[in-house]
Design a protein around this motif. Structure first.
Motif, PDB file in Angstrom:
ATOM      1  N   SER A  89       0.866  -1.178   0.000  1.00  0.00           N
ATOM      2  CA  SER A  89       0.000   0.000   0.000  1.00  0.00           C
ATOM      3  C   SER A  89       0.904   1.230   0.000  1.00  0.00           C
ATOM      4  O   SER A  89       1.819   1.323   0.820  1.00  0.00           O
ATOM      5  CB  SER A  89      -0.877  -0.023   1.252  1.00  0.00           C
ATOM      6  OG  SER A  89      -1.179   1.281   1.688  1.00  0.00           O
ATOM      7  N   GLN A 113      -0.424  -2.320  -6.575  1.00  0.00           N
ATOM      8  CA  GLN A 113      -0.606  -2.245  -5.130  1.00  0.00           C
ATOM      9  C   GLN A 113      -1.341  -3.515  -4.698  1.00  0.00           C
ATOM     10  O   GLN A 113      -2.453  -3.780  -5.128  1.00  0.00           O
ATOM     11  CB  GLN A 113      -1.414  -0.986  -4.818  1.00  0.00           C
ATOM     12  CG  GLN A 113      -1.468  -0.635  -3.371  1.00  0.00           C
ATOM     13  CD  GLN A 113      -2.184   0.663  -3.126  1.00  0.00           C
ATOM     14  OE1 GLN A 113      -1.612   1.599  -2.617  1.00  0.00           O
ATOM     15  NE2 GLN A 113      -3.451   0.715  -3.446  1.00  0.00           N
ATOM     16  N   ALA A 115      -2.150  -4.649  -1.518  1.00  0.00           N
ATOM     17  CA  ALA A 115      -3.078  -4.618  -0.372  1.00  0.00           C
ATOM     18  C   ALA A 115      -3.498  -3.173  -0.117  1.00  0.00           C
ATOM     19  O   ALA A 115      -3.294  -2.625   0.956  1.00  0.00           O
ATOM     20  CB  ALA A 115      -2.411  -5.222   0.862  1.00  0.00           C
ATOM     21  N   GLY A 116      -4.080  -2.564  -1.169  1.00  0.00           N
ATOM     22  CA  GLY A 116      -4.517  -1.170  -1.065  1.00  0.00           C
ATOM     23  C   GLY A 116      -5.593  -1.025   0.003  1.00  0.00           C
ATOM     24  O   GLY A 116      -6.463  -1.885   0.127  1.00  0.00           O
ATOM     25  N   ARG A 117      -5.497   0.052   0.763  1.00  0.00           N
ATOM     26  CA  ARG A 117      -6.459   0.264   1.849  1.00  0.00           C
ATOM     27  C   ARG A 117      -7.421   1.391   1.490  1.00  0.00           C
ATOM     28  O   ARG A 117      -7.025   2.391   0.899  1.00  0.00           O
ATOM     29  CB  ARG A 117      -5.719   0.615   3.139  1.00  0.00           C
ATOM     30  CG  ARG A 117      -4.821  -0.520   3.626  1.00  0.00           C
ATOM     31  CD  ARG A 117      -4.251  -0.231   4.991  1.00  0.00           C
ATOM     32  NE  ARG A 117      -3.213   0.777   4.959  1.00  0.00           N
ATOM     33  CZ  ARG A 117      -3.332   1.992   5.481  1.00  0.00           C
ATOM     34  NH1 ARG A 117      -4.454   2.371   6.065  1.00  0.00           N
ATOM     35  NH2 ARG A 117      -2.323   2.837   5.428  1.00  0.00           N
ATOM     36  N   GLY A 118      -8.687   1.205   1.870  1.00  0.00           N
ATOM     37  CA  GLY A 118      -9.690   2.251   1.678  1.00  0.00           C
ATOM     38  C   GLY A 118     -10.141   2.778   3.029  1.00  0.00           C
ATOM     39  O   GLY A 118      -9.602   2.392   4.075  1.00  0.00           O
ATOM     40  N   ARG A 119     -11.116   3.671   3.014  1.00  0.00           N
ATOM     41  CA  ARG A 119     -11.639   4.216   4.276  1.00  0.00           C
ATOM     42  C   ARG A 119     -12.372   3.114   5.026  1.00  0.00           C
ATOM     43  O   ARG A 119     -12.859   2.167   4.457  1.00  0.00           O
ATOM     44  CB  ARG A 119     -12.604   5.372   3.991  1.00  0.00           C
ATOM     45  CG  ARG A 119     -11.903   6.619   3.477  1.00  0.00           C
ATOM     46  CD  ARG A 119     -12.910   7.689   3.127  1.00  0.00           C
ATOM     47  NE  ARG A 119     -13.639   8.124   4.309  1.00  0.00           N
ATOM     48  CZ  ARG A 119     -14.967   8.086   4.424  1.00  0.00           C
ATOM     49  NH1 ARG A 119     -15.715   7.611   3.456  1.00  0.00           N
ATOM     50  NH2 ARG A 119     -15.553   8.526   5.524  1.00  0.00           N
ATOM     51  N   SER A 122     -11.875  -0.727   4.509  1.00  0.00           N
ATOM     52  CA  SER A 122     -12.177  -1.440   3.256  1.00  0.00           C
ATOM     53  C   SER A 122     -10.884  -1.645   2.448  1.00  0.00           C
ATOM     54  O   SER A 122      -9.845  -1.082   2.774  1.00  0.00           O
ATOM     55  CB  SER A 122     -13.194  -0.647   2.437  1.00  0.00           C
ATOM     56  OG  SER A 122     -12.617   0.582   2.042  1.00  0.00           O
ATOM     57  N   THR A 133      -2.520   4.538  -8.391  1.00  0.00           N
ATOM     58  CA  THR A 133      -2.484   4.358  -6.940  1.00  0.00           C
ATOM     59  C   THR A 133      -1.226   5.065  -6.451  1.00  0.00           C
ATOM     60  O   THR A 133      -0.109   4.656  -6.795  1.00  0.00           O
ATOM     61  CB  THR A 133      -2.454   2.863  -6.549  1.00  0.00           C
ATOM     62  OG1 THR A 133      -1.457   2.195  -7.312  1.00  0.00           O
ATOM     63  CG2 THR A 133      -3.784   2.189  -6.783  1.00  0.00           C
ATOM     64  N   SER A 135       0.478   8.080  -3.292  1.00  0.00           N
ATOM     65  CA  SER A 135       0.322   8.841  -2.043  1.00  0.00           C
ATOM     66  C   SER A 135       1.308   9.997  -2.043  1.00  0.00           C
ATOM     67  O   SER A 135       2.394   9.901  -2.627  1.00  0.00           O
ATOM     68  CB  SER A 135       0.600   7.955  -0.820  1.00  0.00           C
ATOM     69  OG  SER A 135      -0.266   6.844  -0.814  1.00  0.00           O
ATOM     70  N   GLY A 205      -3.556   9.583   0.206  1.00  0.00           N
ATOM     71  CA  GLY A 205      -3.542   8.449  -0.730  1.00  0.00           C
ATOM     72  C   GLY A 205      -4.689   8.577  -1.715  1.00  0.00           C
ATOM     73  O   GLY A 205      -5.834   8.858  -1.332  1.00  0.00           O
ATOM     74  N   ILE A 206      -4.383   8.362  -2.978  1.00  0.00           N
ATOM     75  CA  ILE A 206      -5.405   8.503  -4.017  1.00  0.00           C
ATOM     76  C   ILE A 206      -5.434   7.265  -4.894  1.00  0.00           C
ATOM     77  O   ILE A 206      -4.396   6.791  -5.362  1.00  0.00           O
ATOM     78  CB  ILE A 206      -5.117   9.760  -4.872  1.00  0.00           C
ATOM     79  CG1 ILE A 206      -5.293  10.991  -3.972  1.00  0.00           C
ATOM     80  CG2 ILE A 206      -6.064   9.842  -6.080  1.00  0.00           C
ATOM     81  CD1 ILE A 206      -4.802  12.251  -4.518  1.00  0.00           C
ATOM     82  N   GLY A 207      -6.632   6.746  -5.072  1.00  0.00           N
ATOM     83  CA  GLY A 207      -6.843   5.643  -6.011  1.00  0.00           C
ATOM     84  C   GLY A 207      -7.797   6.148  -7.079  1.00  0.00           C
ATOM     85  O   GLY A 207      -8.880   6.657  -6.759  1.00  0.00           O
TER      86      GLY A 207
HETATM   87  C1  BTN Z   1     -11.677   4.873  -0.321  1.00  0.00           C
HETATM   88  O1  BTN Z   1     -12.406   5.211  -1.238  1.00  0.00           O
HETATM   89  O2  BTN Z   1     -12.067   4.125   0.586  1.00  0.00           O
HETATM   90  C2  BTN Z   1     -10.254   5.387  -0.301  1.00  0.00           C
HETATM   91  C3  BTN Z   1      -9.401   4.609  -1.247  1.00  0.00           C
HETATM   92  C4  BTN Z   1      -7.954   5.086  -1.271  1.00  0.00           C
HETATM   93  C5  BTN Z   1      -7.084   4.177  -2.090  1.00  0.00           C
HETATM   94  C6  BTN Z   1      -5.698   4.720  -2.249  1.00  0.00           C
HETATM   95  S1  BTN Z   1      -4.776   3.838  -3.455  1.00  0.00           S
HETATM   96  C7  BTN Z   1      -3.325   4.650  -2.983  1.00  0.00           C
HETATM   97  C8  BTN Z   1      -3.355   4.771  -1.478  1.00  0.00           C
HETATM   98  N1  BTN Z   1      -2.792   3.597  -0.858  1.00  0.00           N
HETATM   99  C9  BTN Z   1      -3.700   2.901  -0.193  1.00  0.00           C
HETATM  100  O3  BTN Z   1      -3.489   1.825   0.408  1.00  0.00           O
HETATM  101  N2  BTN Z   1      -4.883   3.496  -0.267  1.00  0.00           N
HETATM  102  C10 BTN Z   1      -4.817   4.735  -1.024  1.00  0.00           C
END
Ligand code: BTN
Length: 320
Positions: A89, A113, A115-119, A122, A133, A135, A205-207
């Motif tokens: 991530s 990425q 194991a990208g993390r969301g809010r 998630s 992806t 940051s 962080g932006i996806g």
């Molecule tokens: C969301 O909508 O829940 C937020 C998503 C954010 C994803 C981005 S991808 C780059 C950065 N690294 C992560 O692990 N998450 C953010």
């Protein structure tokens, strides 16, 4: 050697013989074959034709480090960008680097990425070459508590970035989703840290989904979309424009807060004047008409009690 050096050669979508690929990397044909299988395992179909070799089913849009650097030299802010092939991530990695003293305006971009993390715990799903992806680390003199509204300002920066490629109908959902045609196009995850009275830092962080192949949409729970269009921009200029746009918005946010961006945010608000529900906690739900946002980024709901302000929660459109 991972799969990315091989992918960079195959990215043109042309045939490459196993022998020439092996020669390029000093690998046996069997070792090339193993990597081809790993590429397929990562969701990219590869055609194999006897006598011609391997080719990707479609050309692959990988980030071009040199073109990125050239495009970034035009930006108001000098970002120090690290481009990785693979990572868990970008937020997790940049948070670690930030605590270890990484400089202001560091950016970390990752092609894949894992194991990208969301809010709210998630996952953020993405594939190779399908989206962005990345940051950005931004250091502030003020405390982390004064950064409310930052994620909304970042949303404005991203809306401006995609508008520069003709996608001027992207909307915002509070607090920080990008929507296209009502479906999720992008998400923002901001993690802050710092002293009570400042200074502080934010890892932003932006996806952003650029393309949405079926394999990827199958892994995403909610309806999601990419910038699907005949004129879908390539990822390198899109990344450069996103960073430059952040480089314009973040210094202004640091000086003046979210206030200067508020009207623009409301113009882009997907659910302005719609009936919504806000799940604040397991047993606490607010309901009302979305009436925009305040100068500190709070959501304003017109409820039976008048205009109420909310700082957190999961917003949904109220079913008819
Ligand atoms: C969301 O909508 O829940 C937020 C998503 C954010 C994803 C981005 S991808 C780059 C950065 N690294 C992560 O692990 N998450 C953010």
């Amino acid at each position: 050697m991972g799969v990315f050096p091989l992918l960079r050669l195959l990215a043109d979508g042309e045939f490459h013989s196993g022998q020439s690929l092996g020669r390029s990397f000093g690998l046996t044909r069997a070792a090339i074959w193993n990597r081809v299988r790993a590429i397929e395992g990562a969701g990219l179909p590869v055609f194999k034709v006897r006598g011609r070799g391997y080719r990707l089913a479609e050309p692959l849009d990988l980030i071009d480090a040199r073109a990125l650097e050239a495009a970034l030299s035009e930006c108001a802010v000098r970002f120090s960008v690290d481009l990785l092939d693979e990572c868990e991530s970008t937020n997790t990695a940049l948070l670690e680097r930030a605590h270890a003293g990484a400089p202001h305006a560091s950016a970390l971009v990752c092609e894949l990425q894992r194991a990208g993390r969301g809010r709210r715990g998630s996952r953020w799903q993405s594939g190779i070459g399908t989206g962005l992806t990345f940051s950005v680390l931004w250091r502030f003199e003020e405390s982390a508590g004064s950064l409310s509204g930052l994620s909304l300002a970042v949303g404005v920066a991203m809306v401006r970035a995609v508008a520069a490629f003709g996608f001027d109908h992207v909307q915002l959902k509070w607090p920080n989703d990008l929507l296209l045609g009502g479906q999720k196009l992008g998400g923002i995850l901001i993690e802050v840290s710092g002293d009570h009275l400042g200074p502080s830092f934010a890892v932003i962080g932006i996806g952003l989904n650029v393309r949405m192949p079926r394999e990827l949409s199958g892994r995403i729970e909610r309806a999601a979309t990419g910038l699907e269009d005949a004129t879908v921009p390539s990822r390198t200029p899109l990344l450069a424009r996103s960073l430059c746009s952040l480089g314009e918005v973040l210094p202004e946010f640091a000086r003046l807060g979210f206030g200067p961006f508020r009207d623009e945010w409301i113009r882009r608000h997907a659910w302005q004047e719609r009936m919504v529900t806000l799940r604040i906690a397991e047993d606490r739900v607010a309901e009302g008409t979305a009436a925009g946002v305040a100068e500190d980024g709070a959501l304003l709901l017109r409820t039976a009690r008048g205009i109420e302000r909310f700082h957190g929660g999961e917003l949904r459109l109220k079913e008819k």
